[in-house]
Design an enzyme around this catalytic site. Structure first.
Site, PDB file in Angstrom:
ATOM      1  N   ARG A 152      17.780  17.687  -4.361  1.00  0.00           N
ATOM      2  CA  ARG A 152      18.050  16.407  -3.723  1.00  0.00           C
ATOM      3  C   ARG A 152      18.533  16.643  -2.294  1.00  0.00           C
ATOM      4  O   ARG A 152      19.085  17.705  -1.980  1.00  0.00           O
ATOM      5  CB  ARG A 152      19.117  15.631  -4.506  1.00  0.00           C
ATOM      6  CG  ARG A 152      18.761  15.363  -5.965  1.00  0.00           C
ATOM      7  CD  ARG A 152      19.932  14.731  -6.698  1.00  0.00           C
ATOM      8  NE  ARG A 152      19.610  14.402  -8.091  1.00  0.00           N
ATOM      9  CZ  ARG A 152      19.832  15.224  -9.115  1.00  0.00           C
ATOM     10  NH1 ARG A 152      20.393  16.415  -8.902  1.00  0.00           N
ATOM     11  NH2 ARG A 152      19.520  14.856 -10.347  1.00  0.00           N
ATOM     12  N   LYS A 176      24.608  16.402  -9.556  1.00  0.00           N
ATOM     13  CA  LYS A 176      25.366  15.234  -9.996  1.00  0.00           C
ATOM     14  C   LYS A 176      26.383  15.633 -11.056  1.00  0.00           C
ATOM     15  O   LYS A 176      26.123  16.496 -11.885  1.00  0.00           O
ATOM     16  CB  LYS A 176      24.413  14.171 -10.551  1.00  0.00           C
ATOM     17  CG  LYS A 176      23.525  13.521  -9.486  1.00  0.00           C
ATOM     18  CD  LYS A 176      22.695  12.402 -10.065  1.00  0.00           C
ATOM     19  CE  LYS A 176      21.906  11.690  -8.982  1.00  0.00           C
ATOM     20  NZ  LYS A 176      21.079  10.577  -9.515  1.00  0.00           N
ATOM     21  N   HIS A 246      12.969  12.821  -1.125  1.00  0.00           N
ATOM     22  CA  HIS A 246      12.734  12.709  -2.559  1.00  0.00           C
ATOM     23  C   HIS A 246      11.255  12.856  -2.892  1.00  0.00           C
ATOM     24  O   HIS A 246      10.896  13.258  -3.997  1.00  0.00           O
ATOM     25  CB  HIS A 246      13.268  11.375  -3.074  1.00  0.00           C
ATOM     26  CG  HIS A 246      13.919  11.471  -4.422  1.00  0.00           C
ATOM     27  ND1 HIS A 246      15.108  12.141  -4.633  1.00  0.00           N
ATOM     28  CD2 HIS A 246      13.529  11.013  -5.636  1.00  0.00           C
ATOM     29  CE1 HIS A 246      15.421  12.074  -5.918  1.00  0.00           C
ATOM     30  NE2 HIS A 246      14.488  11.414  -6.544  1.00  0.00           N
ATOM     31  N   ARG A 249      10.606  16.368  -3.594  1.00  0.00           N
ATOM     32  CA  ARG A 249      11.125  16.676  -4.937  1.00  0.00           C
ATOM     33  C   ARG A 249      10.106  16.231  -5.989  1.00  0.00           C
ATOM     34  O   ARG A 249       9.809  16.967  -6.936  1.00  0.00           O
ATOM     35  CB  ARG A 249      12.456  15.960  -5.123  1.00  0.00           C
ATOM     36  CG  ARG A 249      13.136  16.115  -6.474  1.00  0.00           C
ATOM     37  CD  ARG A 249      14.529  15.513  -6.364  1.00  0.00           C
ATOM     38  NE  ARG A 249      15.141  15.188  -7.639  1.00  0.00           N
ATOM     39  CZ  ARG A 249      15.865  16.036  -8.370  1.00  0.00           C
ATOM     40  NH1 ARG A 249      16.019  17.277  -7.957  1.00  0.00           N
ATOM     41  NH2 ARG A 249      16.422  15.654  -9.506  1.00  0.00           N
ATOM     42  N   HIS A 272      18.034  17.321 -14.089  1.00  0.00           N
ATOM     43  CA  HIS A 272      18.058  16.050 -14.816  1.00  0.00           C
ATOM     44  C   HIS A 272      18.906  16.194 -16.079  1.00  0.00           C
ATOM     45  O   HIS A 272      18.736  17.150 -16.843  1.00  0.00           O
ATOM     46  CB  HIS A 272      16.649  15.628 -15.233  1.00  0.00           C
ATOM     47  CG  HIS A 272      15.826  15.081 -14.099  1.00  0.00           C
ATOM     48  ND1 HIS A 272      14.449  15.038 -14.126  1.00  0.00           N
ATOM     49  CD2 HIS A 272      16.199  14.539 -12.909  1.00  0.00           C
ATOM     50  CE1 HIS A 272      14.014  14.505 -13.007  1.00  0.00           C
ATOM     51  NE2 HIS A 272      15.059  14.198 -12.250  1.00  0.00           N
ATOM     52  N   TYR A 281       7.013  12.519 -14.673  1.00  0.00           N
ATOM     53  CA  TYR A 281       6.056  13.366 -13.962  1.00  0.00           C
ATOM     54  C   TYR A 281       4.852  13.719 -14.832  1.00  0.00           C
ATOM     55  O   TYR A 281       3.784  14.023 -14.306  1.00  0.00           O
ATOM     56  CB  TYR A 281       6.760  14.622 -13.443  1.00  0.00           C
ATOM     57  CG  TYR A 281       7.864  14.281 -12.483  1.00  0.00           C
ATOM     58  CD1 TYR A 281       7.580  13.802 -11.209  1.00  0.00           C
ATOM     59  CD2 TYR A 281       9.200  14.371 -12.862  1.00  0.00           C
ATOM     60  CE1 TYR A 281       8.585  13.451 -10.333  1.00  0.00           C
ATOM     61  CE2 TYR A 281      10.216  14.017 -11.993  1.00  0.00           C
ATOM     62  CZ  TYR A 281       9.900  13.551 -10.738  1.00  0.00           C
ATOM     63  OH  TYR A 281      10.904  13.188  -9.880  1.00  0.00           O
TER      64      TYR A 281
END
Length: 300
Positions: A152, A176, A246, A249, A272, A281
């Site tokens: 990110r 995150k 993004h 990514r 994730h 994806y």
């Protein structure tokens, strides 16, 4: 009504869940909007609130054309708020427990094909060859790292020099929820990164600290600058969609799956928390296969 409880809940989220300031602000607005709606309904006590009240608030938002993704987040915020009140004993029952989020339609993220991605990076390398300035090296390195590692933009700007592991040729990325993961760096990206680090000292000032990427004024690179660099790089490639960081990514994840990588590995590389997030994806690659089939098969 409810303002004190809302503030206490947000403080608890900040301390316990390590949510980003952006997410906390969004949740604060979501619950404030609900409280305003409840006041209009004449609810003066949170203990009086029922499921029908919460559903009427979501229905009101939907009638105003609110995006389903926003409605889903707002429903999640309200479930979290009332669930927290119930767990700490402020409410005898949780009216939001049965509140359902609107289902999201499948929306495939736009992405670069491999030709466009190669063109973007080739132009960045060419700029280094022609100019060989610290800024040209920095821009080439950050474009290569964004595409090679799929990190990110916040993770890129947050990289410190200690996160670069030359022995294993990986980056230790803080994602995150303050979760660290190791991401391998491909050979072209590693060369570009090393070329930038050789001249980093010519830009870095005291305010840069240990930042890997720094701006023209010598401080840690700002995310807005990264977005401008990526948009400019994509604008120079004919047919490339106008995507931000993004988009690189997305491209990395899509191209890995097209090349045969398994979904779990891609999930780990992207950081994730849920495999369901990564599965979007697979839909992208399936759509590409379908398009190729319909164009080429005589009985499609």
């Amino acid at each position: 009504m409810g303002e004190e409880e809302r503030s206490a809940w947000l403080r608890a989220l900040e301390l316990d869940e390590h949510l980003s300031p952006h997410t906390l602000r969004a949740y604060a607005r979501d619950v404030e909007g609900l409280l305003e709606h409840l006041r209009r309904l004449g609810r003066t006590d949170l203990a009086e609130v029922g499921l029908a009240d919460l559903r009427s608030w979501l229905a009101n938002q939907q009638s105003r054309g609110m995006a389903r993704s926003t409605l889903q987040r707002r429903a999640a915020a309200v479930r979290g708020f009332f669930g927290w009140l119930h767990r700490r004993g402020d409410l005898a029952h949780d009216p939001a427990q049965a509140l359902r989020s609107p289902r999201l339609g499948r929306r495939l993220p736009p992405t670069l094909d491999q030709r466009a991605a190669e063109a973007v990076l080739a132009r960045a390398v060419e700029a280094v060859t022609q100019e060989d300035t610290p800024l040209a090296r920095r821009d080439a390195a950050l474009l290569e790292v964004l595409y090679a590692c799929g990190i990110r933009v916040s993770e890129l700007c947050g990289l410190d020099l200690g996160a670069v592991d030359p022995d294993r040729r990986v980056l230790r990325v803080l994602g995150k929820g303050d979760k660290e993961r190791s991401v391998p760096v491909g050979a072209p990206a590693w060369r570009a990164l090393q070329a930038w680090l050789e001249v980093r000292g010519r830009l870095a000032g005291p305010a840069a600290g240990q930042a890997v990427f720094v701006g023209e004024r010598g401080a840690r690179l700002d995310q807005r600058v990264v977005r401008r660099i990526v948009h400019r790089a994509l604008a120079g490639v004919e047919g490339a969609p106008d995507l931000g960081p993004h988009g690189l990514r997305h491209a990395m994840a899509t191209h890995l799956l097209e090349g045969g990588a398994d979904l779990r590995s891609v999930q780990e590389l992207l950081g994730h928390a849920s495999l369901a997030t990564t599965q979007i994806y697979t839909h992208v690659t399936t759509e590409r296969l379908r398009s190729a089939f319909e164009q080429a098969h005589p009985r499609a």
